[in-house]
Structures are given as structure tokens and as C-alpha cells.
Write a protein that holds these residues in place. Structure first.
Motif, PDB file in Angstrom:
ATOM      1  N   PHE A 183       0.838  -1.199   0.000  1.00  0.00           N
ATOM      2  CA  PHE A 183       0.000   0.000   0.000  1.00  0.00           C
ATOM      3  C   PHE A 183       0.875   1.252   0.000  1.00  0.00           C
ATOM      4  N   GLY A 184       0.589   2.180  -0.915  1.00  0.00           N
ATOM      5  CA  GLY A 184       1.400   3.404  -1.020  1.00  0.00           C
ATOM      6  C   GLY A 184       2.775   3.056  -1.551  1.00  0.00           C
ATOM      7  N   CYS A 185       2.779   2.295  -2.646  1.00  0.00           N
ATOM      8  CA  CYS A 185       4.047   1.705  -3.131  1.00  0.00           C
ATOM      9  C   CYS A 185       4.986   2.728  -3.741  1.00  0.00           C
ATOM     10  N   GLY A 186       4.459   3.892  -4.179  1.00  0.00           N
ATOM     11  CA  GLY A 186       5.326   4.890  -4.811  1.00  0.00           C
ATOM     12  C   GLY A 186       6.046   4.291  -6.004  1.00  0.00           C
ATOM     13  N   LYS A 187       7.322   4.582  -6.144  1.00  0.00           N
ATOM     14  CA  LYS A 187       8.079   4.088  -7.304  1.00  0.00           C
ATOM     15  C   LYS A 187       8.389   2.591  -7.179  1.00  0.00           C
ATOM     16  N   ALA A 188       7.999   2.018  -6.084  1.00  0.00           N
ATOM     17  CA  ALA A 188       7.923   0.552  -5.922  1.00  0.00           C
ATOM     18  C   ALA A 188       9.262  -0.181  -5.863  1.00  0.00           C
ATOM     19  N   TYR A 189      10.275   0.455  -5.342  1.00  0.00           N
ATOM     20  CA  TYR A 189      11.548  -0.253  -5.143  1.00  0.00           C
ATOM     21  C   TYR A 189      11.290  -1.519  -4.325  1.00  0.00           C
ATOM     22  N   LEU A 190      10.489  -1.313  -3.277  1.00  0.00           N
ATOM     23  CA  LEU A 190      10.238  -2.407  -2.353  1.00  0.00           C
ATOM     24  C   LEU A 190       9.381  -3.499  -2.980  1.00  0.00           C
ATOM     25  N   ASP A 212      -1.153   2.840  -5.413  1.00  0.00           N
ATOM     26  CA  ASP A 212      -0.734   4.212  -5.117  1.00  0.00           C
ATOM     27  C   ASP A 212      -1.726   5.194  -5.736  1.00  0.00           C
ATOM     28  N   LEU A 213      -1.741   6.393  -5.164  1.00  0.00           N
ATOM     29  CA  LEU A 213      -2.637   7.443  -5.652  1.00  0.00           C
ATOM     30  C   LEU A 213      -2.187   7.999  -6.996  1.00  0.00           C
ATOM     31  N   LYS A 214      -0.872   7.898  -7.270  1.00  0.00           N
ATOM     32  CA  LYS A 214      -0.319   8.622  -8.425  1.00  0.00           C
ATOM     33  C   LYS A 214      -0.351   7.787  -9.700  1.00  0.00           C
ATOM     34  N   GLU A 215      -1.133   8.261 -10.655  1.00  0.00           N
ATOM     35  CA  GLU A 215      -1.336   7.505 -11.888  1.00  0.00           C
ATOM     36  C   GLU A 215      -0.047   7.362 -12.696  1.00  0.00           C
ATOM     37  N   VAL A 237      -3.975   2.176  -9.569  1.00  0.00           N
ATOM     38  CA  VAL A 237      -4.182   3.512  -9.013  1.00  0.00           C
ATOM     39  C   VAL A 237      -5.334   3.422  -8.026  1.00  0.00           C
ATOM     40  N   GLY A 238      -5.179   4.030  -6.871  1.00  0.00           N
ATOM     41  CA  GLY A 238      -6.298   4.020  -5.936  1.00  0.00           C
ATOM     42  C   GLY A 238      -5.909   4.555  -4.579  1.00  0.00           C
ATOM     43  N   ASP A 239      -6.948   4.856  -3.808  1.00  0.00           N
ATOM     44  CA  ASP A 239      -6.760   5.332  -2.440  1.00  0.00           C
ATOM     45  C   ASP A 239      -6.850   4.115  -1.518  1.00  0.00           C
ATOM     46  N   ILE A 240      -5.921   4.002  -0.614  1.00  0.00           N
ATOM     47  CA  ILE A 240      -5.889   2.835   0.279  1.00  0.00           C
ATOM     48  C   ILE A 240      -7.241   2.676   0.991  1.00  0.00           C
ATOM     49  N   ALA A 241      -7.782   3.816   1.439  1.00  0.00           N
ATOM     50  CA  ALA A 241      -9.033   3.754   2.211  1.00  0.00           C
ATOM     51  C   ALA A 241     -10.173   3.146   1.391  1.00  0.00           C
ATOM     52  N   THR A 253       3.593  -1.759   4.039  1.00  0.00           N
ATOM     53  CA  THR A 253       3.556  -0.328   3.736  1.00  0.00           C
ATOM     54  C   THR A 253       4.914   0.233   4.127  1.00  0.00           C
ATOM     55  N   LEU A 254       5.432   1.054   3.286  1.00  0.00           N
ATOM     56  CA  LEU A 254       6.686   1.725   3.633  1.00  0.00           C
ATOM     57  C   LEU A 254       6.454   3.222   3.453  1.00  0.00           C
ATOM     58  N   HIS A 255       6.334   3.910   4.581  1.00  0.00           N
ATOM     59  CA  HIS A 255       6.144   5.352   4.583  1.00  0.00           C
ATOM     60  C   HIS A 255       4.843   5.769   3.892  1.00  0.00           C
ATOM     61  N   ALA A 256       3.787   5.009   4.133  1.00  0.00           N
ATOM     62  CA  ALA A 256       2.465   5.448   3.679  1.00  0.00           C
ATOM     63  C   ALA A 256       2.042   6.541   4.660  1.00  0.00           C
ATOM     64  N   CYS A 257       1.767   7.708   4.104  1.00  0.00           N
ATOM     65  CA  CYS A 257       1.655   8.900   4.954  1.00  0.00           C
ATOM     66  C   CYS A 257       0.445   8.872   5.901  1.00  0.00           C
ATOM     67  N   ASP A 258       0.691   9.376   7.090  1.00  0.00           N
ATOM     68  CA  ASP A 258      -0.350   9.667   8.073  1.00  0.00           C
ATOM     69  C   ASP A 258      -1.330   8.501   8.213  1.00  0.00           C
TER      70      ASP A 258
HETATM   71  C1  LIG Z   1       6.692   8.550   0.987  1.00  0.00           C
HETATM   72  S1  LIG Z   1       6.068   7.704  -0.380  1.00  0.00           S
HETATM   73  C2  LIG Z   1       6.698   6.088  -0.146  1.00  0.00           C
HETATM   74  C3  LIG Z   1       6.747   5.285  -1.398  1.00  0.00           C
HETATM   75  C4  LIG Z   1       7.318   3.877  -1.260  1.00  0.00           C
HETATM   76  N1  LIG Z   1       6.520   3.037  -0.395  1.00  0.00           N
HETATM   77  C5  LIG Z   1       8.753   3.937  -0.770  1.00  0.00           C
HETATM   78  O1  LIG Z   1       8.961   3.815   0.423  1.00  0.00           O
HETATM   79  O2  LIG Z   1       9.636   4.156  -1.583  1.00  0.00           O
HETATM   80  C6  LIG Z   1       4.382   7.543   0.056  1.00  0.00           C
HETATM   81  C7  LIG Z   1       3.513   7.043  -1.099  1.00  0.00           C
HETATM   82  O3  LIG Z   1       2.224   6.745  -0.579  1.00  0.00           O
HETATM   83  C8  LIG Z   1       1.257   7.182  -1.506  1.00  0.00           C
HETATM   84  N2  LIG Z   1       0.029   7.403  -0.755  1.00  0.00           N
HETATM   85  C9  LIG Z   1      -0.178   8.272   0.274  1.00  0.00           C
HETATM   86  N3  LIG Z   1      -1.444   8.201   0.700  1.00  0.00           N
HETATM   87  C10 LIG Z   1      -2.051   7.250  -0.049  1.00  0.00           C
HETATM   88  C11 LIG Z   1      -3.360   6.722  -0.091  1.00  0.00           C
HETATM   89  N4  LIG Z   1      -4.293   7.158   0.750  1.00  0.00           N
HETATM   90  N5  LIG Z   1      -3.645   5.786  -1.009  1.00  0.00           N
HETATM   91  C12 LIG Z   1      -2.694   5.330  -1.859  1.00  0.00           C
HETATM   92  N6  LIG Z   1      -1.422   5.783  -1.865  1.00  0.00           N
HETATM   93  C13 LIG Z   1      -1.115   6.740  -0.978  1.00  0.00           C
HETATM   94  C14 LIG Z   1       1.855   8.438  -2.094  1.00  0.00           C
HETATM   95  O4  LIG Z   1       1.296   8.741  -3.364  1.00  0.00           O
HETATM   96  C15 LIG Z   1       3.329   8.092  -2.178  1.00  0.00           C
HETATM   97  O5  LIG Z   1       3.671   7.542  -3.417  1.00  0.00           O
END
Ligand SMILES: C[S@@+](CC[C@H](N)C(=O)[O-])C[C@H]1O[C@@H](n2cnc3c(N)ncnc32)[C@H](O)[C@@H]1O
Length: 380
Positions: A183-190, A212-215, A237-241, A253-258
Motif C-alpha cells: 500500500f502506497g508503493c510509490g516508485k515501488a523499489y520495495l 498508489d494514488l499517483k497515476e 491507481v487508488g486510495d488505500i481507504a 507499507t513503507l512510509h504510507a503517509c499519516d
Molecule cells: C513517501 S512515499 C513512499 C513510497 C514507497 N513506499 C517507498 O517507500 O519508496 C508515500 C507514497 O504513498 C502514496 N500514498 C499516500 N497516501 C495514499 C493513499 N491514501 N492511497 C494510496 N497511496 C497513498 C503516495 O502517493 C506516495 O507515493
């Protein structure tokens, strides 16, 4: 022992071997394409790491000098016609169409022995110095397999995550396709790293989804997965919630915000995921909420309030997971010098819910006038 093995043995005895590459297959149809060997300094002393390269995977094995000599002789007899031996003294090319009558050419050395710190890096599950396709594609390594200096932190972080994953493997089902969501994979290294480790290195049957939210980022990751032939890895693409997936064995999850982390944990709970590995960050939710007369000084300064809010948020997450039946350890993910966001929630499902933890959680929330997302117990 024939003259080729004799030569290898001498190089091993004098400690001059830098690398050994076996190639030029005896039969085209043979699945093993190449074997590369290099010295690695392990806790048990100097060993030799053999990498067996197949079409879509690479397997690794650490060997002592005797085992390496036996492997070399067998591989040259059965599978390969050519070997290149790089040493500090000379480069040797061995041509062995007839394994009993090899031709050995000696040339001046072209390689230097890597430094000790370079060797140490080979302890990693994904070693520095061996090209790893997804890390090359994502720009973490160059084509020769060297990790770029500016990406070393990421490289270390990935390896640490894989070490922790290796430790929880026994808690995951082994008799069917393993479903993983990042969840919140970002550029998906992990996400790529998990695929590489579980599918390519360990040969596990897996299916991984990155959300991830970012298309644009998701499109990029799908493109890379396709180029690499990572068939059971895809990104959405999608919101975790709002995620509508119905099951997973492992949630990361790695650094999925808040509160994104909370929603990930709530999904994991609803699926009774066997393992959760979650490194939270940006725990802002409680910052404006907290009130407590006795502890007012702790909340009076921004930086103290911020750090305390983050710790309290993760404490609620821990208690809530325990109440749902998870065994939880809060562990240091990477060293503090790399990032302050370094606490990992490692949770393994035990199937034994603990109502006392729920009670403890509620009392703590009342005490701090806190209303954390994880306590609201639903995914919106
Ligand atoms: C700090 S980055 C971490 C990316 C990756 N996991 C890493 O550690 O390299 C946080 C990622 O979470 C995604 N994100 C934040 N809130 C989200 C949500 N509610 N649903 C899906 N993705 C979310 C952001 O778009 C962002 O790409």
C-alpha cells in the motif's frame, strides 16, 4: 584433478581469485546459462558465492574452496566449454571443448580485488556488485551491478526489508499462491524487491499488487514490470481507504503517509493477513488533538508534541493489532542516521484476539483525548 581445477585450486590457496565465470553451454537446450563465482567475506570466514543464472532467475549458493573445486570440475565436464578466471596475478581463459584436454591462455590481470567493505556488502540478500535487473532498471545499480553512491541508502533499506521478510516466511502459507499488497508503493523499489526475492530467488508462487494514488507512477511501474517479465506483479491507481481487494496474506507499507497506514492495517485485519510489515510516517493526526493536564509540558513545544504524537499513534496501532490477534514487535527498521522514520510494526497473526488490549487502547485514547483512525475500526 585436472589442470583446470589445479589452476583454480592454486588461485584459491593464494587468495588471488577475484571472479570466475563459466559460460558457453555444451547444449543449447540446457537451462543453466552461466555461473559466476566471487569471494565473499562471511562470518564463518572467506567463502565463494556462486550465482547460477537461468533465463528468468538467478540462484545463489555459498561454497568453501573444496566445494567450489568440485563444482567447477563437474560444471566444466557436463555443462560448459569455457571458463574465465580473473585473479590479482593474471586473467586466464580456459577453453575446454574436450574437458580432459583444456587449453589455458594466460593474460595480464584486468581486474582489481574489491575492497573489504565491498565484500561485506555481499552479506545482503541482493548483493552489491552483481547486476540485479530491477535495480538496474530503476537506476539504483549500473549495468555492472555497482550500486550508485546516491542510492546506497535505498539499497540498504531494500535489503533490510528483505531480511525482515525472510524472517517471517514461516508464518506465510506455503501451499498456494501467496498474495501480497504493497500500500502506497510509490516508485515501488520495495514491491519489485519483494518480487525479485520471493519469486525469482526463492521460487515462491506469488501475486503482488502495488497500490498508489499517483497515476503516472503506477503506469511507470506497470511498464517496468512488463519489461522485466514480472508477470504476477501489477500496480493499480487508488486510495488505500477505498481499496476493494478482498484478500492478502501479507500487507506491507513503507512510509504510507499519516492515516494511510491505518487504512492499510484495517484492510489487513479484515483479511486476517498472516503478516504485516509496516513502516509508518508523517503521523500528523493526533498532533492537534492531544490534551492532558498532567503532561502539558510534554505537549507545550512543537517538536516534543510532534514526536510524542507519532509515538502515541504507533502505540495505538500496536495495541489495536494485538487486540485483533496479532503478535506485534516494534523494531528498528534502518539506522536513525538515515531517516527518523525508522520504526517498523511487524505483526504476525496468531488468531487469538485480546480484548484487554482493546480496553487498554480505549483508556489510553481517553487519557490523551485522542481519536485515532485505527480506533474507528472501519475502512471508509
Ligand atoms: C513517501 S512515499 C513512499 C513510497 C514507497 N513506499 C517507498 O517507500 O519508496 C508515500 C507514497 O504513498 C502514496 N500514498 C499516500 N497516501 C495514499 C493513499 N491514501 N492511497 C494510496 N497511496 C497513498 C503516495 O502517493 C506516495 O507515493
Amino acid at each position: 584433478m585436472n589442470s583446470m581445477t589445479d589452476l583454480l585450486r592454486r588461485c584459491l590457496d593464494e587468495g588471488s581469485l577475484i571472479s570466475l565465470v563459466l559460460g558457453s553451454k555444451r547444449k543449447k537446450s540446457q537451462p543453466l546459462n552461466k555461473v559466476t563465482v566471487r569471494p565473499v567475506s562471511l562470518r564463518e570466514g572467506m567463502m565463494y558465492q556462486a550465482e547460477y543464472s537461468y533465463e528468468k532467475k538467478a540462484l545463489h549458493e555459498n561454497l568453501d574452496p573444496d566445494e567450489l573445486c568440485r563444482l567447477f570440475e563437474e560444471m566444466m565436464r557436463l555443462y560448459f566449454k569455457q571458463a574465465n578466471l580473473f585473479t590479482t596475478q593474471a586473467d586466464y581463459q580456459i577453453l575446454a571443448s574436450h574437458p580432459d584436454r583444456p587449453r589455458i591462455q594466460k593474460k595480464s590481470p584486468t581486474k582489481k580485488m574489491p575492497s573489504l567493505s565491498h565484500n561485506k556488502a555481499k552479506h545482503y540478500l541482493i548483493p552489491d556488485g552483481i547486476p540485479c535487473p530491477f535495480l538496474v532498471r530503476l537506476g539504483v545499480m549500473n549495468q555492472q551491478g555497482q550500486v550508485l553512491k546516491k542510492h546506497y541508502g535505498k539499497f540498504r533499506q531494500i535489503n533490510r526489508f528483505l531480511e525482515i521478510t525472510a524472517d517471517v516466511l514461516d508464518h506465510l502459507p506455503g501451499d498456494r499462491t501467496l498474495k501480497i499488497v504493497d500500500f502506497g508503493c510509490g516508485k515501488a523499489y520495495l514491491t519489485f524487491a519483494l518480487y525479485h526475492f520471493l519469486k525469482i530467488q526463492l521460487g515462491r508462487d506469488i501475486q503482488i499488487t502495488g497500490l498508489d494514488l499517483k497515476e503516472d507512477v503506477v503506469n511507470f511501474c506497470n511498464q517496468v514490470a512488463m519489461e522485466l517479465g514480472y508477470e504476477s506483479l501489477h500496480f493499480e491507481v487508488g486510495d488505500i481507504a477505498m481499496y476493494e481487494g478482498t484478500s492478502a496474506d501479507m500487507v506491507v507499507t513503507l512510509h504510507a503517509c499519516d492515516t494511510a497506514t491505518d487504512f492499510a492495517l484495517l484492510h489487513a485485519h479484515s483479511w486476517q493477513a498472516s503478516v504485516i510489515l509496516s513502516v509508518p510516517c508523517c503521523q500528523h493526526e493526533l498532533f492537534p488533538q492531544l490534551q492532558n493536564e498532567l503532561h502539558a509540558p510534554l505537549l507545550s513545544q512543537g517538536i516534543l508534541r510532534e514526536r510524542f504524537s507519532a509515538i502515541l499513534t504507533d502505540t495505538f496501532r500496536m495495541l489495536k493489532l494485538e487486540s485483533w490477534g496479532y503478535d506485534v514487535s516494534m523494531i528498528e527498521f534502518t539506522s536513525l542516521e538515515h531517516t527518523a522514520k525508522n520504526i517498523m510494526i511487524r505483526a504476525v497473526y496468531s488468531g487469538r484476539p485480546n480484548p484487554q488490549k482493546e480496553e487498554q487502547c480505549r483508556r489510553l485514547a481517553d487519557y490523551w483525548h485522542a481519536d485515532p483512525a485505527i480506533l474507528r475500526e472501519r475502512v471508509t
